[in-house]
Design a protein around this motif. Structure first.
Motif, PDB file in Angstrom:
ATOM      1  N   LEU A  45       0.854  -1.268   0.270  1.00 19.41           N
ATOM      2  CA  LEU A  45      -0.070  -0.304  -0.295  1.00 19.41           C
ATOM      3  C   LEU A  45       0.299   1.331   0.240  1.00 19.41           C
ATOM      4  CD1 LEU A  45      -2.294  -1.420   2.447  1.00 19.41           C
ATOM      5  CD2 LEU A  45      -3.045  -1.409   0.463  1.00 19.41           C
ATOM      6  N   HIS A  46       1.248   1.793  -0.695  1.00 17.03           N
ATOM      7  CA  HIS A  46       2.356   2.810  -1.053  1.00 17.03           C
ATOM      8  C   HIS A  46       1.506   4.383  -1.992  1.00 17.03           C
ATOM      9  CE1 HIS A  46       2.418   1.769  -5.609  1.00 17.03           C
ATOM     10  NE2 HIS A  46       2.406   0.762  -5.248  1.00 17.03           N
ATOM     11  N   GLU A  47       0.570   4.051  -2.444  1.00 16.77           N
ATOM     12  CA  GLU A  47       0.407   5.121  -3.190  1.00 16.77           C
ATOM     13  C   GLU A  47      -0.833   6.748  -2.198  1.00 16.77           C
ATOM     14  OE1 GLU A  47      -0.040   1.570  -5.948  1.00 16.77           O
ATOM     15  OE2 GLU A  47      -0.992   2.209  -3.725  1.00 16.77           O
ATOM     16  N   PRO A  48      -0.735   7.632  -2.235  1.00 19.31           N
ATOM     17  CA  PRO A  48      -1.416   8.817  -1.952  1.00 19.31           C
ATOM     18  C   PRO A  48      -2.603   8.665  -1.334  1.00 19.31           C
ATOM     19  CG  PRO A  48       0.211   9.724  -3.510  1.00 19.31           C
ATOM     20  CD  PRO A  48       0.031   8.058  -3.851  1.00 19.31           C
ATOM     21  N   ARG A  49      -3.527   8.066  -1.905  1.00 19.15           N
ATOM     22  CA  ARG A  49      -5.347   7.940  -1.061  1.00 19.15           C
ATOM     23  C   ARG A  49      -5.326   6.519  -2.529  1.00 19.15           C
ATOM     24  NH1 ARG A  49      -3.283  11.951   0.310  1.00 19.15           N
ATOM     25  NH2 ARG A  49      -4.061  13.966   0.846  1.00 19.15           N
ATOM     26  N   ILE A  50      -5.407   6.025  -0.961  1.00 27.40           N
ATOM     27  CA  ILE A  50      -6.114   3.915  -1.368  1.00 27.40           C
ATOM     28  C   ILE A  50      -7.703   4.053  -0.977  1.00 27.40           C
ATOM     29  CG2 ILE A  50      -5.912   1.933  -0.981  1.00 27.40           C
ATOM     30  CD1 ILE A  50      -2.800   2.520  -0.847  1.00 27.40           C
ATOM     31  N   GLY A  51      -9.072   3.246  -2.283  1.00 30.70           N
ATOM     32  CA  GLY A  51      -9.831   3.213  -1.069  1.00 30.70           C
ATOM     33  C   GLY A  51      -9.540   1.588  -1.162  1.00 30.70           C
ATOM     34  N   ALA A 187      -9.033  15.762   0.192  1.00 28.80           N
ATOM     35  CA  ALA A 187      -8.261  16.263  -1.059  1.00 28.80           C
ATOM     36  C   ALA A 187      -6.917  16.739  -0.634  1.00 28.80           C
ATOM     37  CB  ALA A 187      -8.762  16.350  -2.059  1.00 28.80           C
ATOM     38  N   LYS A 188      -6.251  17.446   0.413  1.00 33.63           N
ATOM     39  CA  LYS A 188      -5.543  18.698   0.407  1.00 33.63           C
ATOM     40  C   LYS A 188      -4.440  17.828   1.759  1.00 33.63           C
ATOM     41  CE  LYS A 188      -7.471  21.336   3.552  1.00 33.63           C
ATOM     42  NZ  LYS A 188      -8.155  23.667   3.504  1.00 33.63           N
ATOM     43  N   ALA A 189      -4.480  16.985   1.853  1.00 36.39           N
ATOM     44  CA  ALA A 189      -4.209  16.894   3.493  1.00 36.39           C
ATOM     45  C   ALA A 189      -2.701  15.977   2.905  1.00 36.39           C
ATOM     46  CB  ALA A 189      -4.837  15.306   3.478  1.00 36.39           C
ATOM     47  N   PRO A 190      -1.369  16.042   3.477  1.00 40.22           N
ATOM     48  CA  PRO A 190       0.284  16.188   2.634  1.00 40.22           C
ATOM     49  C   PRO A 190       0.185  14.684   3.356  1.00 40.22           C
ATOM     50  CG  PRO A 190      -0.115  17.300   4.978  1.00 40.22           C
ATOM     51  CD  PRO A 190      -1.288  17.230   4.634  1.00 40.22           C
ATOM     52  N   GLN A 191      -0.575  13.821   4.335  1.00 42.50           N
ATOM     53  CA  GLN A 191      -0.324  12.799   4.366  1.00 42.50           C
ATOM     54  C   GLN A 191      -0.947  11.318   3.633  1.00 42.50           C
ATOM     55  OE1 GLN A 191      -2.046  14.593   5.972  1.00 42.50           O
ATOM     56  NE2 GLN A 191      -1.483  14.711   8.600  1.00 42.50           N
ATOM     57  N   GLN A 192      -0.489  10.197   3.926  1.00 37.87           N
ATOM     58  CA  GLN A 192      -0.934   9.245   2.564  1.00 37.87           C
ATOM     59  C   GLN A 192      -2.659   8.643   3.157  1.00 37.87           C
ATOM     60  OE1 GLN A 192       1.219   5.457   3.338  1.00 37.87           O
ATOM     61  NE2 GLN A 192      -0.164   4.590   1.915  1.00 37.87           N
ATOM     62  N   VAL A 193      -3.280   8.485   2.640  1.00 32.89           N
ATOM     63  CA  VAL A 193      -4.805   8.618   3.575  1.00 32.89           C
ATOM     64  C   VAL A 193      -5.476   7.386   3.027  1.00 32.89           C
ATOM     65  CG1 VAL A 193      -6.875   9.126   3.971  1.00 32.89           C
ATOM     66  CG2 VAL A 193      -5.727  10.542   3.613  1.00 32.89           C
ATOM     67  N   PHE A 206     -10.221   7.700  -6.601  1.00 29.08           N
ATOM     68  CA  PHE A 206      -8.992   7.224  -5.935  1.00 29.08           C
ATOM     69  C   PHE A 206      -8.048   5.985  -7.412  1.00 29.08           C
ATOM     70  CE2 PHE A 206      -9.519   7.570  -1.483  1.00 29.08           C
ATOM     71  CZ  PHE A 206     -10.124   8.980  -1.476  1.00 29.08           C
ATOM     72  N   GLU A 207      -6.407   6.376  -7.156  1.00 27.45           N
ATOM     73  CA  GLU A 207      -6.007   5.956  -7.925  1.00 27.45           C
ATOM     74  C   GLU A 207      -5.793   4.782  -8.445  1.00 27.45           C
ATOM     75  OE1 GLU A 207      -1.239   5.421  -8.634  1.00 27.45           O
ATOM     76  OE2 GLU A 207      -1.811   7.032  -7.726  1.00 27.45           O
ATOM     77  N   ARG A 208      -6.041   4.454  -6.736  1.00 22.41           N
ATOM     78  CA  ARG A 208      -6.390   2.963  -6.286  1.00 22.41           C
ATOM     79  C   ARG A 208      -6.821   2.261  -5.013  1.00 22.41           C
ATOM     80  NH1 ARG A 208      -1.422  -0.859  -3.442  1.00 22.41           N
ATOM     81  NH2 ARG A 208      -2.242  -2.813  -3.748  1.00 22.41           N
ATOM     82  N   VAL A 209      -8.732   1.558  -5.674  1.00 27.41           N
ATOM     83  CA  VAL A 209      -9.633   1.206  -5.135  1.00 27.41           C
ATOM     84  C   VAL A 209      -9.000  -0.551  -4.577  1.00 27.41           C
ATOM     85  CG1 VAL A 209     -11.660   0.473  -4.674  1.00 27.41           C
ATOM     86  CG2 VAL A 209     -10.765   2.900  -5.171  1.00 27.41           C
ATOM     87  N   ILE A 210      -8.774  -1.009  -3.643  1.00 25.46           N
ATOM     88  CA  ILE A 210      -9.125  -2.449  -3.355  1.00 25.46           C
ATOM     89  C   ILE A 210     -11.034  -2.747  -2.533  1.00 25.46           C
ATOM     90  CG2 ILE A 210      -7.500  -4.654  -2.181  1.00 25.46           C
ATOM     91  CD1 ILE A 210      -5.714  -2.558  -1.732  1.00 25.46           C
ATOM     92  N   GLY A 221      -7.354  -1.905  -8.410  1.00 24.01           N
ATOM     93  CA  GLY A 221      -7.074  -1.315  -9.608  1.00 24.01           C
ATOM     94  C   GLY A 221      -7.539  -0.288  -9.542  1.00 24.01           C
ATOM     95  N   PRO A 222      -7.742   0.983 -10.451  1.00 27.47           N
ATOM     96  CA  PRO A 222      -7.887   2.021 -11.019  1.00 27.47           C
ATOM     97  C   PRO A 222      -9.781   1.956  -9.669  1.00 27.47           C
ATOM     98  CG  PRO A 222      -7.188   1.421 -13.115  1.00 27.47           C
ATOM     99  CD  PRO A 222      -7.303   0.709 -12.283  1.00 27.47           C
ATOM    100  N   GLY A 223      -9.734   2.915  -9.294  1.00 20.46           N
ATOM    101  CA  GLY A 223     -11.561   3.608  -8.124  1.00 20.46           C
ATOM    102  C   GLY A 223     -12.504   3.103  -9.513  1.00 20.46           C
ATOM    103  N   HIS A 224     -12.107   3.867 -10.799  1.00 17.18           N
ATOM    104  CA  HIS A 224     -13.203   4.029 -11.898  1.00 17.18           C
ATOM    105  C   HIS A 224     -13.775   2.136 -11.297  1.00 17.18           C
ATOM    106  CE1 HIS A 224     -10.535   4.658 -14.403  1.00 17.18           C
ATOM    107  NE2 HIS A 224     -11.259   4.222 -15.305  1.00 17.18           N
ATOM    108  N   GLU A 225     -12.522   1.705 -12.227  1.00 13.85           N
ATOM    109  CA  GLU A 225     -12.861  -0.153 -12.693  1.00 13.85           C
ATOM    110  C   GLU A 225     -13.742  -0.520 -11.125  1.00 13.85           C
ATOM    111  OE1 GLU A 225      -9.148  -1.827 -14.723  1.00 13.85           O
ATOM    112  OE2 GLU A 225      -9.467   0.464 -16.136  1.00 13.85           O
ATOM    113  N   VAL A 226     -12.840  -0.901 -10.217  1.00 15.86           N
ATOM    114  CA  VAL A 226     -13.172  -1.699  -9.509  1.00 15.86           C
ATOM    115  C   VAL A 226     -14.197  -0.821  -8.533  1.00 15.86           C
ATOM    116  CG1 VAL A 226     -12.090  -2.049  -6.758  1.00 15.86           C
ATOM    117  CG2 VAL A 226     -10.491  -2.297  -8.712  1.00 15.86           C
ATOM    118  N   CYS A 227     -14.491  -0.347  -8.181  1.00 19.06           N
ATOM    119  CA  CYS A 227     -16.206   0.617  -7.709  1.00 19.06           C
ATOM    120  C   CYS A 227     -17.502  -0.013  -8.910  1.00 19.06           C
ATOM    121  CB  CYS A 227     -16.589   1.827  -7.335  1.00 19.06           C
ATOM    122  SG  CYS A 227     -15.048   2.339  -5.876  1.00 19.06           S
ATOM    123  N   ALA A 228     -17.221   0.069 -10.195  1.00 12.33           N
ATOM    124  CA  ALA A 228     -18.183  -0.937 -10.949  1.00 12.33           C
ATOM    125  C   ALA A 228     -17.968  -1.997 -10.740  1.00 12.33           C
ATOM    126  CB  ALA A 228     -17.639  -0.287 -12.948  1.00 12.33           C
TER     127      ALA A 228
END
Length: 242
Positions: A45-51, A187-193, A206-210, A221-228
């Motif tokens: 888990l290394h991306e800045p934003r992960i769902g 969105a503006k937080a400097p931390q990984q979330v 989000f760039e990545r959703v699990i 994978g990419p948020g829109h794909e995994v959520c769909a």
């Protein structure tokens, strides 16, 4: 605690710091009572934003508890990047908030950095004022709505300046303005979330959703794909159950 060394067949699970960023789960096994939550879960888990999505009982909260050290796996490794300060927002703010006023609760997050209780409360007051929330400082937690208490938990994470923030169903108690505000602040937080939620619109970009399913990764994978994909699966299951 026993001083006996573990056998080679059952390596002792641990939380270790590594030089790269993010969190690594390597072949993690977690059993709670008679329930096997994870059996060989591996993630980086290394991306800045992960769902994080999935049905209730899929293992989302358990994953968070492993990362922040509230639970220990029976096998495998959980490695935290360096620096690796982790803060977690629980689903229920009443399980997280300790002190009777907002400034005291935020001050608690600062005392870990070495500030005295008085200095921490003073800093919290000024910090709230700078965010346009000065009137909140002396408010009693009991006078706040569920959504406002949830926001206090978020503020406590921010003021502590953790490197990684784990948000477990952070939108569940918020009205639409509150959800919009939290969206903006994430969105503006400097931390990984990392955000676990059933409200998919907040993580679809989000760039990545699990997608977790019974403790295993169903899709990643990419948020829109995994959520769909998850929405399609839920729709199919609902149709079959009708």
């Amino acid at each position: 605690m026993s001083n006996t060394a573990p056998s080679s067949q059952t390596p002792e699970p641990h939380v270790a710091r590594v030089n790269d960023s993010g969190v690594v789960l390597d072949n993690v096994r977690l059993v709670r009572g008679r329930t096997q939550v994870f059996d060989g879960l591996t993630l980086h888990l290394h991306e800045p934003r992960i769902g994080l999505i999935g049905d209730n009982g899929a293992g989302k909260s358990s994953l968070f508890r492993l990362i922040c050290g509230l639970e220990q796996a029976q096998g495998g490794r959980v490695q935290l990047g360096s620096p690796s300060s982790v803060g977690m927002m629980f689903q229920n703010p009443d399980e997280q908030i300790i002190f009777p006023t907002v400034e005291e609760e935020l001050g608690l997050s600062l005392q870990a950095s070495g500030l005295t209780r008085q200095a921490a409360r003073a800093h919290a007051r000024e910090w709230l004022k700078a965010r346009g929330l000065g009137a909140w400082a002396e408010r009693a937690i009991g006078s706040l709505s569920q959504g406002q208490r949830q926001h206090v938990c978020w503020l406590a994470l921010l003021i502590a300046s953790h490197d990684l923030l784990l948000l477990d169903e952070p939108f569940s108690s918020l009205d639409l303005p509150g959800q919009a505000r939290l969206d903006h602040e994430i969105a503006k937080a400097p931390q990984q979330v990392i955000v676990s939620t059933h409200v998919l619109r907040h993580i679809r970009h989000f760039e990545r959703v699990i997608w977790l399913d019974l403790g295993a990764v169903r899709c990643d994978g990419p948020g829109h794909e995994v959520c769909a994909a998850y929405e399609a699966d839920v729709a199919a299951r609902s149709l079959n159950a009708a």
